[in-house]
Design an enzyme around this catalytic site. Structure first.
Site, PDB file in Angstrom:
ATOM      1  N   ASP A  11      -6.289  -3.546  12.048  1.00 11.32           N
ATOM      2  CA  ASP A  11      -6.432  -2.393  12.898  1.00 11.32           C
ATOM      3  C   ASP A  11      -5.611  -2.704  14.202  1.00 11.32           C
ATOM      4  O   ASP A  11      -5.919  -3.693  14.939  1.00 11.32           O
ATOM      5  CB  ASP A  11      -7.725  -2.053  13.255  1.00 11.32           C
ATOM      6  CG  ASP A  11      -8.399  -1.383  11.883  1.00 11.32           C
ATOM      7  OD1 ASP A  11      -8.034  -1.707  10.676  1.00 11.32           O
ATOM      8  OD2 ASP A  11      -9.380  -1.123  12.110  1.00 11.32           O
ATOM      9  N   ASP A  13       0.823  -1.103  -0.070  1.00  8.61           N
ATOM     10  CA  ASP A  13      -0.044  -0.068  -0.074  1.00  8.61           C
ATOM     11  C   ASP A  13       0.968   1.207   0.088  1.00  8.61           C
ATOM     12  O   ASP A  13       0.783   2.166   0.714  1.00  8.61           O
ATOM     13  CB  ASP A  13      -0.958  -0.083   1.362  1.00  8.61           C
ATOM     14  CG  ASP A  13      -2.121   1.102   1.152  1.00  8.61           C
ATOM     15  OD1 ASP A  13      -2.117   1.574  -0.033  1.00  8.61           O
ATOM     16  OD2 ASP A  13      -2.323   1.395   2.326  1.00  8.61           O
ATOM     17  N   HIS A  38      -2.517  12.985  -2.246  1.00 12.11           N
ATOM     18  CA  HIS A  38      -1.835  11.680  -3.039  1.00 12.11           C
ATOM     19  C   HIS A  38      -2.921  10.622  -3.096  1.00 12.11           C
ATOM     20  O   HIS A  38      -2.337   9.620  -3.631  1.00 12.11           O
ATOM     21  CB  HIS A  38      -0.676  11.280  -1.825  1.00 12.11           C
ATOM     22  CG  HIS A  38      -1.020  11.011  -0.535  1.00 12.11           C
ATOM     23  ND1 HIS A  38      -1.603  12.066   0.411  1.00 12.11           N
ATOM     24  CD2 HIS A  38      -1.252   9.755   0.162  1.00 12.11           C
ATOM     25  CE1 HIS A  38      -1.847  11.577   1.428  1.00 12.11           C
ATOM     26  NE2 HIS A  38      -1.760  10.154   1.223  1.00 12.11           N
ATOM     27  N   ASP A  39      -3.880  10.934  -2.301  1.00  4.80           N
ATOM     28  CA  ASP A  39      -4.924  10.061  -2.627  1.00  4.80           C
ATOM     29  C   ASP A  39      -5.818  10.221  -3.797  1.00  4.80           C
ATOM     30  O   ASP A  39      -5.719  11.273  -4.564  1.00  4.80           O
ATOM     31  CB  ASP A  39      -5.820   9.675  -1.483  1.00  4.80           C
ATOM     32  CG  ASP A  39      -5.057   9.328  -0.230  1.00  4.80           C
ATOM     33  OD1 ASP A  39      -4.336   8.377  -0.524  1.00  4.80           O
ATOM     34  OD2 ASP A  39      -5.310   9.459   0.926  1.00  4.80           O
ATOM     35  N   GLU A  47      -5.920  14.146   9.173  1.00  2.00           N
ATOM     36  CA  GLU A  47      -6.682  13.707   8.013  1.00  2.00           C
ATOM     37  C   GLU A  47      -8.158  13.340   8.642  1.00  2.00           C
ATOM     38  O   GLU A  47      -8.235  12.182   9.275  1.00  2.00           O
ATOM     39  CB  GLU A  47      -6.054  12.529   7.330  1.00  2.00           C
ATOM     40  CG  GLU A  47      -6.917  12.259   6.009  1.00  2.00           C
ATOM     41  CD  GLU A  47      -6.640  11.012   5.555  1.00  2.00           C
ATOM     42  OE1 GLU A  47      -6.709  10.824   4.201  1.00  2.00           O
ATOM     43  OE2 GLU A  47      -5.961   9.930   6.126  1.00  2.00           O
ATOM     44  N   ASP A  96      -2.688   9.718  10.100  1.00  2.00           N
ATOM     45  CA  ASP A  96      -3.378   9.486   9.007  1.00  2.00           C
ATOM     46  C   ASP A  96      -4.881   8.872   9.423  1.00  2.00           C
ATOM     47  O   ASP A  96      -4.727   8.268  10.500  1.00  2.00           O
ATOM     48  CB  ASP A  96      -2.691   8.070   8.780  1.00  2.00           C
ATOM     49  CG  ASP A  96      -3.283   7.467   7.241  1.00  2.00           C
ATOM     50  OD1 ASP A  96      -3.868   8.178   6.319  1.00  2.00           O
ATOM     51  OD2 ASP A  96      -3.574   6.141   7.536  1.00  2.00           O
ATOM     52  N   GLU A  98     -11.436   4.848  16.702  1.00  2.00           N
ATOM     53  CA  GLU A  98     -12.637   3.821  16.852  1.00  2.00           C
ATOM     54  C   GLU A  98     -12.131   2.913  17.890  1.00  2.00           C
ATOM     55  O   GLU A  98     -11.037   2.299  17.978  1.00  2.00           O
ATOM     56  CB  GLU A  98     -12.886   3.125  15.377  1.00  2.00           C
ATOM     57  CG  GLU A  98     -13.557   3.982  14.386  1.00  2.00           C
ATOM     58  CD  GLU A  98     -14.004   3.202  13.135  1.00  2.00           C
ATOM     59  OE1 GLU A  98     -13.298   1.999  13.229  1.00  2.00           O
ATOM     60  OE2 GLU A  98     -14.817   3.645  12.388  1.00  2.00           O
TER      61      GLU A  98
END
Length: 553
Positions: A174, A65, A311-312, A244, A204, A211
């Site tokens: 995660d 990734d 960048h996405d 972000e 990020d 969560e």
């Protein structure tokens, strides 16, 4: 708060530049960009006007990734260099007035990370609770982040018979922030990089980081974010957290903190960015003006980070379905230019058909919006994407330094590069830094001028925003007022010339407008009225010069 009373809140007037070391400059001819190559371009960045360099992940990685699948939070990928090379980049940048921030990717790890390797060996592993496990996945086991690439959020680990949570790819399990040991490890990671001279972190996917697993005894995830900020400030008074957070404004306000900006220091304005593209589609600034008016009030120490491209994929997820289809039809008419049903895989110059007037108007707007401008590498020269590369990776092509082999990025065979630059009108033959450095009419020189004017206009980073009313259709006029003065920016979203008439009844007699990009001066009449002429896609920055104020411009 007065600008003169703030101390060193450097991020309020920074120019941020994001790059991927792997695609910036290859110094040794192995086909991979490296820290040594980046070090050779620090003077280029300083000349551009960059004051904050944001490095995308350079950590050891399984490379599934683009570096966001980290296998060691304390390391440097050996393909890119070592810790010594990184420290040299930080030192060289600091010598030129540039701070360095890095990606903090701690919402997940690679499945090759030693923690996860140990965790999946046994349910009794001490690392098991570093991740989130369930005996059965929930009924709503749908991955909304990468639709079409990942179908589920929970993946079966066959050896232990349990499912682990992955909000992103299945090879990125995660982390469990409800585990205090995990929180301690994240803090140690932050402390380590601060000790090497890093000035902060781009965090990020912050909502995913916070969560908490169902049933965990962890009542307030935002207290954890506040704790991270306190830890950061104990270790370095200048360090920042740039978050972000792609959420509606009302939710973003929470991530700044409820008091004096005690959580994230800066947040990207995703709502404003998406409204900008809707305004460009319609040649009508009203969607953007509505978004700017909707920004919640934030503490003086906090800041919005404005961007045109990152960048996405260019996400449009906060627009309505009908609005998104409008933008798709204008800027991504081909299905291959879209991804995940919400995003565009193109850079700005190709979306605007290479029209230099519109491109420059957009970047003038970026630098004049209240907040801190963030550039993605190559924007300063008008790089395009490579449409032959599928998905979000199409915009992460090698930097185009000159018109020769591989655009000057590397002397290696093209087959050894991480990706290839585009061909055609936006390829290195036509778009490169070397040619533009010698052309005072180039986009590169224009961006230098924007950065220079932005740096002497503290109203932009500090001022109070006002959208000014007028009768010229298709023109955005916004004012920024701080204790040091006031400036007004004009941007014509249309392909027609516009005459903009404004009345400023609250200004004293003798006030005039000074053009920040030229010698022109426009006096206000005795009723505070004036007129500005704008060319098609024209723009103007004007500073109010009051009698005896002594301001430059």
């Amino acid at each position: 708060m007065k600008i003169t009373d703030t101390g060193d809140l450097w991020w309020k007037s920074a120019v941020v530049y994001c790059l991927d070391v792997e695609t910036y400059l290859d110094s040794d001819g192995d086909g991979i960009g490296d820290l040594t190559g980046l070090g050779r371009r620090i003077d280029y960045l300083a000349d551009l006007g960059v004051t904050c360099l944001w490095l995308m992940p350079f950590y050891p990685t399984a490379d599934r990734d683009d570096g966001y699948d980290v296998t060691d939070f304390y390391g440097v990928d050996p393909r890119l260099g070592n810790h010594g090379d990184l420290v040299e980049v930080i030192r060289s940048a600091r010598d030129r007035g540039i701070r360095v921030i890095v990606d903090l990717v701690v919402n997940h790890t690679s499945d090759k990370h030693p923690w996860f390797v140990a965790a999946r060996r046994s349910k009794t592993s001490p690392y098991r609770d570093f991740y989130v496990w369930r005996d059965e996945p929930p009924a709503n086991n749908v991955n909304a982040v990468f639709p079409g690439e990942e179908s589920t959020l929970w993946e079966l680990d066959e050896k232990t018979g349990q499912y682990y949570l992955h909000s992103f790819y299945r090879h990125q399990p995660d982390l469990n922030i409800a585990n205090p040991t995990v929180r301690d490890e994240i803090a140690k990671t932050i402390g380590f990089w601060l000790q090497l001279g890093i000035s902060g972190f781009r965090v990020d996917a912050v909502p995913f980081l916070l969560e908490v697993p169902e049933g965990a005894d962890f009542s307030d995830p935002h207290e954890y974010l506040r704790d991270l900020r306190r830890f950061l400030q104990r270790r370095s008074k200048e360090a920042v957290l740039l978050g972000e957070v792609n959420l509606p404004y009302r939710d973003q306000r929470t991530y700044f903190g409820t008091g004096k900006g005690e959580e994230l220091t800066l947040q990207f304005d995703f709502i404003g960015m998406q409204a900008l593209y809707l305004s460009l589609t319609r040649s009508d600034p009203r969607p953007l003006a509505k978004a700017l008016r909707g920004r919640p009030a934030i503490a003086p120490e906090s800041q919005w980070a404005n961007f045109v491209r990152n960048h996405d994929e260019l996400t449009l997820d906060k627009l309505t379905e009908a609005e998104r289809e409008e933008v798709f039809a204008a800027f991504a008419p081909d299905e291959s230019q879209r991804v995940y049903g919400r995003g565009i895989t193109r850079r700005l110059p190709t979306m605007l058909g290479g029209d230099p007037r519109r491109i420059r108007m957009v970047y003038s707007l970026l630098f004049s919006l209240p907040g801190t401008p963030v550039l993605f590498y190559g924007e300063e020269i008008g790089m395009g994407e490579n449409p032959e590369i599928p998905g979000r990776m199409s915009v992460r092509t090698p930097m185009q330094w000159h018109d020769g082999r591989n655009g000057g990025f590397s002397s290696a065979a093209p087959s050894r590069l991480p990706s290839l630059p585009p061909e055609g009108g936006h390829g290195p033959r036509h778009v490169n830094a070397s040619d533009q450095m010698n052309d005072e009419g180039s986009l590169l020189h224009f961006m230098r001028r924007l950065a220079a004017r932005y740096r002497i206009s503290p109203e932009i980073g500090w001022g109070e925003l006002e959208i000014l009313e007028h009768d010229a259709p298709g023109v955005l006029v916004h004012s920024l007022t701080a204790d040091v003065g006031r400036m007004i920016a004009f941007h014509n979203f249309t392909d027609e010339p516009r005459a903009v008439r404004i009345a400023l009844s609250d200004e004293p007699a003798g006030t005039e407008l000074s053009d920040l990009f030229g010698p022109g001066r426009t006096p206000l009449d005795d009723r505070g009225r004036f007129e500005i002429e704008l060319a098609p896609y024209g723009w103007s920055w004007q500073r109010l010069s009051r009698p005896g104020d002594g301001r430059i411009g």
